[in-house]
Design a protein around this motif. Structure first.
Motif, PDB file in Angstrom:
ATOM      1  N   UNK A   4      44.157  16.288  46.364  1.00 50.40           N
ATOM      2  CA  UNK A   4      43.360  17.324  47.022  1.00 50.40           C
ATOM      3  C   UNK A   4      44.262  18.390  47.629  1.00 50.40           C
ATOM      4  N   UNK A   5      45.307  17.950  48.323  1.00 55.17           N
ATOM      5  CA  UNK A   5      46.206  18.912  48.974  1.00 55.17           C
ATOM      6  C   UNK A   5      46.933  19.754  47.934  1.00 55.17           C
ATOM      7  N   UNK A   6      47.420  19.119  46.855  1.00 56.43           N
ATOM      8  CA  UNK A   6      48.128  19.859  45.813  1.00 56.43           C
ATOM      9  C   UNK A   6      47.205  20.866  45.132  1.00 56.43           C
ATOM     10  N   UNK A   7      45.985  20.448  44.813  1.00 57.42           N
ATOM     11  CA  UNK A   7      45.043  21.356  44.154  1.00 57.42           C
ATOM     12  C   UNK A   7      44.631  22.495  45.080  1.00 57.42           C
ATOM     13  N   UNK A   8      44.521  22.196  46.366  1.00 58.81           N
ATOM     14  CA  UNK A   8      44.183  23.241  47.335  1.00 58.81           C
ATOM     15  C   UNK A   8      45.308  24.272  47.404  1.00 58.81           C
TER      16      UNK A   8
ATOM     17  N   UNK B 215      40.441  56.979  38.837  1.00 56.11           N
ATOM     18  CA  UNK B 215      40.170  55.634  39.362  1.00 56.11           C
ATOM     19  C   UNK B 215      40.059  54.625  38.229  1.00 56.11           C
ATOM     20  N   UNK B 216      40.573  53.412  38.483  1.00 53.42           N
ATOM     21  CA  UNK B 216      40.482  52.329  37.499  1.00 53.42           C
ATOM     22  C   UNK B 216      39.350  51.377  37.873  1.00 53.42           C
ATOM     23  N   UNK B 217      39.404  50.830  39.078  1.00 58.49           N
ATOM     24  CA  UNK B 217      38.435  49.814  39.500  1.00 58.49           C
ATOM     25  C   UNK B 217      37.379  50.413  40.417  1.00 58.49           C
ATOM     26  N   UNK B 218      36.140  50.121  40.090  1.00 58.24           N
ATOM     27  CA  UNK B 218      34.995  50.507  40.902  1.00 58.24           C
ATOM     28  C   UNK B 218      34.405  49.248  41.536  1.00 58.24           C
ATOM     29  N   UNK B 219      33.517  49.359  42.516  1.00 60.48           N
ATOM     30  CA  UNK B 219      32.930  48.160  43.138  1.00 60.48           C
ATOM     31  C   UNK B 219      32.345  47.172  42.137  1.00 60.48           C
ATOM     32  N   UNK B 220      31.731  47.690  41.052  1.00 55.39           N
ATOM     33  CA  UNK B 220      31.146  46.793  40.051  1.00 55.39           C
ATOM     34  C   UNK B 220      32.213  45.941  39.385  1.00 55.39           C
ATOM     35  N   UNK B 221      33.392  46.527  39.147  1.00 54.98           N
ATOM     36  CA  UNK B 221      34.471  45.778  38.507  1.00 54.98           C
ATOM     37  C   UNK B 221      34.987  44.671  39.428  1.00 54.98           C
ATOM     38  N   UNK B 222      35.102  44.984  40.718  1.00 54.87           N
ATOM     39  CA  UNK B 222      35.537  43.960  41.675  1.00 54.87           C
ATOM     40  C   UNK B 222      34.526  42.817  41.709  1.00 54.87           C
ATOM     41  N   UNK B 223      33.245  43.173  41.706  1.00 54.04           N
ATOM     42  CA  UNK B 223      32.195  42.145  41.721  1.00 54.04           C
ATOM     43  C   UNK B 223      32.269  41.280  40.470  1.00 54.04           C
ATOM     44  N   UNK B 224      32.523  41.906  39.318  1.00 54.83           N
ATOM     45  CA  UNK B 224      32.669  41.162  38.056  1.00 54.83           C
ATOM     46  C   UNK B 224      33.819  40.161  38.161  1.00 54.83           C
ATOM     47  N   UNK B 225      34.956  40.632  38.672  1.00 57.38           N
ATOM     48  CA  UNK B 225      36.125  39.750  38.803  1.00 57.38           C
ATOM     49  C   UNK B 225      35.859  38.614  39.782  1.00 57.38           C
ATOM     50  N   UNK B 226      35.087  38.892  40.849  1.00 58.46           N
ATOM     51  CA  UNK B 226      34.758  37.847  41.813  1.00 58.46           C
ATOM     52  C   UNK B 226      33.947  36.727  41.173  1.00 58.46           C
ATOM     53  N   UNK B 227      33.125  37.096  40.168  1.00 59.79           N
ATOM     54  CA  UNK B 227      32.328  36.078  39.488  1.00 59.79           C
ATOM     55  C   UNK B 227      33.204  35.157  38.646  1.00 59.79           C
ATOM     56  N   UNK B 228      34.441  35.565  38.369  1.00 63.15           N
ATOM     57  CA  UNK B 228      35.410  34.678  37.706  1.00 63.15           C
ATOM     58  C   UNK B 228      36.221  33.924  38.756  1.00 63.15           C
ATOM     59  N   UNK B 229      36.647  34.661  39.793  1.00 62.07           N
ATOM     60  CA  UNK B 229      37.543  34.081  40.802  1.00 62.07           C
ATOM     61  C   UNK B 229      36.851  32.970  41.584  1.00 62.07           C
ATOM     62  N   UNK B 230      35.604  33.208  42.024  1.00 64.15           N
ATOM     63  CA  UNK B 230      34.900  32.229  42.864  1.00 64.15           C
ATOM     64  C   UNK B 230      34.787  30.858  42.209  1.00 64.15           C
ATOM     65  N   UNK B 231      34.173  30.772  40.995  1.00 62.68           N
ATOM     66  CA  UNK B 231      34.072  29.425  40.391  1.00 62.68           C
ATOM     67  C   UNK B 231      35.420  28.849  39.979  1.00 62.68           C
ATOM     68  N   UNK B 232      36.383  29.739  39.658  1.00 63.08           N
ATOM     69  CA  UNK B 232      37.704  29.238  39.251  1.00 63.08           C
ATOM     70  C   UNK B 232      38.370  28.503  40.403  1.00 63.08           C
ATOM     71  N   UNK B 233      38.408  29.161  41.586  1.00 66.48           N
ATOM     72  CA  UNK B 233      39.141  28.552  42.697  1.00 66.48           C
ATOM     73  C   UNK B 233      38.373  27.400  43.331  1.00 66.48           C
TER      74      UNK B 233
ATOM     75  N   UNK C 291      39.532  22.470  41.856  1.00 68.25           N
ATOM     76  CA  UNK C 291      39.100  21.234  42.511  1.00 68.25           C
ATOM     77  C   UNK C 291      39.022  20.092  41.517  1.00 68.25           C
ATOM     78  N   UNK C 292      38.614  20.397  40.271  1.00 69.39           N
ATOM     79  CA  UNK C 292      38.452  19.352  39.257  1.00 69.39           C
ATOM     80  C   UNK C 292      39.756  19.041  38.531  1.00 69.39           C
TER      81      UNK C 292
END
Length: 852
Positions: free
Chosen positions: A641-645, A673-691, A696-697
Motif C-alpha cells: 500500500x505504501x509503495x503504491x501510494x 493557447x494549447x490547453x483550454x479548460x475542456x482539455x484539462x477536464x479530459x485529462x483529469x478523466x484519465x488521471x483520476x481513475x489512473x491514480x 491501487x490495484x
C-alpha cells in the motif's frame, strides 16, 4: 418484564431463523451515527471541490461570451466527474460498511443450543448472551445466572468502582445503571470479573447507551501523518497555482488586451496546477487497503497502522493459538511420578491409576466447556470412562472459585450424592496447585522434575487436585480447603502449518520475531525450534524479568527472542525495552492485562477469536483468525500500500508538470493557447481513475519482502521521488512543447498544432502510468502483470482521444483538427519516447544490482 419457561432457556437460546426475523423487524443493534448522504448531498459535497468550481466558473464565462457549446461541454464534464466520484464514494462506503461489521464489538450468544460468536450489531431481542471477563456488554440485558460478576459501568454513571451483579429473581427492580446486586447489565459496559448469562431486553437506540450515546458520533479522529503530509503538499501547490493564475491573467490581459480570455487562461493554469487528486487518492488507498488487509484475516481499526506496518522491525507474538492451532490434544498423564502416554496405548485401555486424574480434571471444567483444554479433557473422559463411576453427569455445581492474579488456579465445588460433603476439584498451573496442596520441599522438588520432563517434550502442563469439605458455609478462599494432589495433565498444541514459512519470510523482510508465552521454558524452546525461531536456547523467564531494570533488559533484549513463564503485565516491560532500542514494535495480545502493551506498541494486534473487547479497543489491528501467518501477510500488504501510494503521488506530480507547462509557456512566449479548460477536464478523466484505481490495484514487487523495513520517518514524497517525478514531467513537457512548436514552424496551423501536442500529451500520460507502475520492471514485465484497471483506463483514454479528434461535433467543441495517420503515429511515438530514458535508467539499475 415477565419471564416464562419458554423464553428463559439459556441452553438452546433463539433459533437462527427467529433471530433473522427479529433482525429484520427491529433492525441492527447499533446507535445510528450520521445519516446516509443522498445523491443531492453527495452532489453538493463534490461541487465544493476546487477543480469542479474552476470548471463551473469556466463554463459560466463561456456562457457569458455566448459560447454555448463550450459551456455545455464543460458542464457535461462536471456531470461525468460527479458520476465517477459518486461511484467511488459508494464503493468506499460499502467497504467501510463491511469493515464496520468486522470491527463491531463481538458477542458470544447461544443460538440453536450452541455457542456462537457474532458481531455485536447482530444481537437481537431475547438473545441469550454469555458474558466473560474483558468483554463489552453488547446490549442491555437481564442476568439469568452469574458467578462473581463485576461490571464497570463508569461509561454510564461516572463511578469508577465496578458494581456487583446478581441473578434475576423474578421481581422487578430498579433498572438504572449503578448500585450493587442488580440483575441488569448495560450496553457498552465492561465485564471486569467473573462470568454471566443474560437475556437481551433492549438493543440499539433503546439501550441506556443509545439514549445518551449520540454525542459519540461527533468525535473527529485525529489526522494521520500521511494526511498531514498530503495537506501540506496540496497547500503548497495551491499557493503556487493561485500565484501563477494571477500572473498569467495579468500577462495575458496586458500583452493581448483580452482580459476575459486572460481569466480563462488563468483558470486553466489553476486546474493544471491544482493536485486535487492527492487527498482523494489517500482516502481510497487507505480504505481499500484496509479492505485488502481484511481479506488476509486482519482487521484495521486505526488507519495509522497501515502507514506503520511496512516499518515494523519486531513482531512480538503469543504462542498459543497464534503460532499453534490452539487445538489442545491431551497426550500425557503423570500420577505419582509415573508417566502415561495415551497415544502409545490401545484406545480402549486406560489404567485405573489415572482414572481419578481424568475424573477430577472433568470436575474442574465447565459442564458445557468452551475452552479447548476443557473440551479435550471432557472428550477423553467420555471416550475412556463413559458409563463408569468416574463420570458424574447428574452432579450439581454449587460454587466456582475463578482464576485470579494471585493464584493461577480455579476450583469447582460440587454437591456430592451422600449430601454430607462437598467435593472440590481444582486445576491450574502446577505451581498454583502445589501451593494449594501446601507441598513440602521434597514434594516440590519431585513436581519440578516431572514438569521439566514434560515441558522438554513441548507439552503444556496443568495440575489437578481434589478436596472434601463437610457441608457448612463455604470459605471465601480456595486455600481454606485441604487439597490433595492428583496428578499432571500434558497437552500438545500443534504448530500451524504455515508458521515456519511465515517466520522465514519475516526474517527475510528484515524483521525479528519474538515469542512471548506463559508456558515453561522447555515447552517454549521445543516450539521455537519447530517454527525456526532464531536463538531458541537463549530465553528470559518472567521471574528474571521481575529482577531486571529497564536498562538491563534493553541491553539483553537485542539478542533474546524467547520469553517464557511471562504474565501479561510484563509484556509492557518488553515493549518499552524494545522501543528504547528504537525498534518499531508489533505486539499481539488477547486479554484485559494485555491492553497496556497493545496500546504502547507501535502496532497493537488483538486476537479476534479468543481476544477480549478491551484488547481489541486498545489495538490498531485485530487478527480475525489468530494466525501468525496473517500478521506477515498484513505487513506485506502494508508495504504494498505504501509503495503504491508513493507511485501514485509521484505520477500525479509528474503529469501536472507538462500540463502546467503547456498552460503557461505559450502565454509567456506569446504563442497561441494549447490547453483550454475542456482539455484539462479530459485529462483529469484519465488521471483520476489512473491514480485511484490503477496504482491501487498494482501487485506488489517480487522483492517487497526482501527489503529491510522502511524508516518510519521516511516521507511519502521524498527527494528521490520528487527528482524523478520532476525529470519525468520535464521530459514529457519537452517532447510535447517540441511537437507543438514544430507544427507551428511547419505552418500546420494552430488547430493541428494543438491537436498534435494534445495527442502527444495523452500518449505520454498513458506511458507515464505504465512505466511508474514499477520502478524495477521494464515495460514488457509491467504489461504482463494482472491489472485489469490499467487496460480499462488505457483503452478508454485512446478511444476517447480518437472520438474527440475524428467525430466532427466533438472535434469542434475541443477546437481540434483531424490528424493524418502519420501525425497520430508521430504523436504516439513521441509520447512513448518521452519516457524511454526512464526505462533505460531501470535497465542500468538492474544490471548494477546483478553485478554485485
Amino acid at each position: 418484564m415477565q419471564l416464562n419457561k419458554e423464553n428463559l432457556n439459556p441452553i438452546s437460546g433463539l433459533s437462527e431463523k427467529l433471530a433473522l426475523e427479529r433482525l429484520k423487524k427491529y433492525g441492527y443493534n447499533e446507535i445510528p451515527s450520521q445519516k446516509k448522504r443522498n445523491i443531492f448531498l453527495i452532489f453538493f459535497s463534490v461541487v465544493k471541490e476546487p477543480m469542479l468550481l474552476l470548471l463551473i466558473g469556466s463554463g459560466l464565462i463561456y456562457l457569458f461570451l455566448g459560447e454555448t457549446s463550450d459551456a455545455l461541454m464543460l458542464l457535461t464534464f462536471v456531470f461525468v466527474v460527479i458520476t465517477i466520484t459518486f461511484y467511488q464514494e459508494r464503493k468506499t462506503e460499502r467497504t467501510l460498511e463491511a469493515l464496520r461489521d468486522l470491527s463491531s464489538p463481538r458477542a458470544l450468544v447461544i443460538r440453536d443450543g450452541t455457542q456462537k460468536r457474532i458481531a455485536g450489531r447482530q444481537v437481537v431481542m431475547d438473545d441469550i448472551i454469555i458474558l466473560r471477563e474483558g468483554d463489552r456488554v453488547p446490549a442491555d440485558a437481564l442476568v439469568l445466572s452469574c458467578s462473581n460478576l463485576l461490571v464497570d459501568e463508569s461509561l454510564l454513571t461516572g463511578e469508577s468502582m465496578a458494581v456487583r451483579k446478581s441473578e434475576y429473581n423474578g421481581k422487578d427492580s430498579a433498572r438504572k445503571p449503578g448500585g450493587d446486586d442488580l440483575p441488569f447489565v448495560y450496553s457498552g459496559t465492561l465485564i471486569v470479573q467473573g462470568w454471566g448469562i443474560a437475556k437481551v431486553n433492549s438493543i440499539g437506540i433503546q439501550t441506556e447507551m443509545g439514549k445518551i450515546g449520540r454525542a459519540l458520533s461527533n468525535i473527529c479522529p485525529e489526522d494521520t501523518l500521511l494526511q498531514k503530509e498530503i495537506r501540506k503538499i496540496v497547500r503548497n501547490f495551491s499557493i503556487i497555482g493561485l500565484s501563477l493564475c494571477i500572473l498569467v491573467t495579468v500577462i495575458y490581459g496586458l500583452s493581448r488586451s483580452d482580459w476575459v480570455n486572460g481569466i480563462l487562461s488563468g483558470l486553466t493554469l489553476s486546474m493544471a496546477m491544482l493536485p486535487e487528486e492527492f487527498p482523494v487518492v489517500l482516502v481510497i488507498f487507505l480504505t481499500l487497503g484496509a479492505w485488502r488487509i481484511s481479506k488476509s484475516k486482519v482487521l484495521t481499526r486505526r488507519a495509522p497502522a497501515i502507514e506503520t506496518l511496512g516499518a515494523a522491525t519486531v513482531l512480538c507474538t503469543d504462542k498459543t493459538g497464534t503460532l499453534t492451532l490452539n487445538a489442545m490434544h491431551l497426550t500425557s498423564l503423570c500420577v505419582n511420578g509415573t508417566y502415561y502416554d495415551i497415544e502409545s496405548k490401545k484406545p480402549d485401555i486406560l489404567p485405573e491409576t489415572v482414572h481419578d486424574l481424568i475424573e477430577y480434571g472433568i470436575l474442574a471444567s465447565q459442564k458445557d466447556p468452551f475452552d479447548p483444554i476443557e473440551k479435550e479433557v471432557k472428550r477423553l473422559g467420555e471416550f475412556y470412562l463413559s458409563g463408569s463411576e468416574h463420570i458424574h453427569n447428574n452432579w450439581k455445581i454449587v460454587k466456582e472459585y475463578p482464576l485470579s492474579r494471585e493464584l493461577f488456579a480455579l476450583s469447582h465445588v460440587w454437591a456430592s450424592p451422600d449430601k454430607q460433603n462437598y467435593i472440590i476439584a481444582a486445576k491450574g498451573a502446577p505451581e498454583a496447585i502445589a501451593d494449594l496442596c501446601h507441598f513440602n520441599p521434597d514434594q516440590q522438588s519431585e513436581l519440578s522434575r516431572c514438569i521439566e520432563d514434560m515441558a522438554a517434550r513441548g507439552l503444556r502442563i496443568l495440575g489437578v487436585a481434589r478436596a472434601v469439605f463437610k457441608k457448612k458455609e463455604l470459605p471465601d478462599l480456595q486455600h481454606d480447603f485441604v487439597f490433595n494432589f492428583v496428578g499432571l495433565l500434558g497437552f500438545i498444541d500443534p504448530v500451524r502449518p504455515a508458521v515456519p514459512g511465515s517466520i522465514q519470510e519475516a526474517y527475510e523482510a528484515g524483521m525479528r520475531v519474538v515469542m512471548i508465552t506463559g508456558d515453561y521454558p522447555g515447552t517454549a524452546i521445543n516450539i521455537a525450534k519447530e517454527i525456526g525461531l532464531k536463538n531458541p536456547e537463549v530465553y528470559i523467564t518472567g521471574q528474571e524479568l521481575e529482577r531486571m531494570s529497564q536498562v538491563e533488559l534493553s541491553k539483553k533484549i537485542s539478542t533474546v527472542n524467547l520469553f517464557a513463564r511471562v504474565v501479561p503485565e510484563q509484556k509492557l516491560f518488553i515493549v518499552n525495552a524494545l522501543k528504547a532500542n528504537r525498534e518499531i514494535v508489533a505486539m499481539t495480545g488477547d486479554g484485559v492485562n494485555d491492553a497496556p502493551a497493545l496500546k504502547a506498541a507501535h502496532i497493537g494486534i488483538a486476537m479476534g477469536e479468543r481476544g477480549t473487547d478491551v484488547a481489541r479497543e486498545a489495538s490498531a489491528l485485530v487478527l480475525l483468525n489468530d494466525d501468525f501467518s496473517s500478521i506477515v501477510q498484513a505487513v506485506k500488504i502494508g508495504r504494498r500500500i505504501f509503495e503504491n501510494l508513493k507511485k501514485a503521488i509521484a505520477y500525479i506530480f509528474a503529469i501536472h508538470v507538462p500540463i502546467a507547462g503547456m498552460s503557461f509557456l505559450p502565454i509567456l512566449f506569446n504563442l497561441p493557447l494549447v490547453l483550454l479548460p475542456a482539455h484539462i477536464a479530459f485529462l483529469e478523466l484519465i488521471i483520476d481513475p489512473a491514480c485511484s484505481t490503477v496504482f491501487e490495484a498494482c501487485p506488489e514487487e517480487k522483492n517487497i519482502m526482501k527489503k529491510p523495513p522502511r524508516d518510519l520517518r521516511e516521507s511519502l514524497f521524498d527527494r528521490k521521488s520528487f527528482t524523478f517525478s520532476l525529470l519525468q514531467g520535464f521530459g514529457i513537457l519537452t517532447v510535447v512543447l517540441s511537437a507543438y512548436i514544430l507544427a507551428l514552424y511547419l505552418n500546420k496551423g494552430e488547430l493541428i498544432a494543438r491537436t498534435l501536442s494534445f495527442a502527444t500529451l495523452v500518449f505520454a500520460n498513458l506511458m507515464l502510468i505504465i512505466t511508474n507502475l514499477s520502478w524495477s520492471k521494464n515495460i514488457s514485465g509491467i504489461v504482463r502483470t494482472r491489472n485489469k484497471a490499467l487496460w480499462l483506463v488505457v483503452l478508454t483514454a485512446i478511444g476517447a482521444l480518437l472520438l474527440v479528434i475524428y467525430v466532427p461535433q466533438l472535434r469542434g467543441l475541443f477546437h481540434f483538427s483531424t490528424l493524418s495517420f502519420f501525425d497520430i503515429s508521430i504523436a504516439f511515438i513521441s509520447g512513448i519516447a518521452s519516457l524511454l530514458w526512464f526505462e533505460g535508467f531501470k535497465l542500468i539499475k538492474r544490471k548494477a544490482k546483478a553485478s554485485f
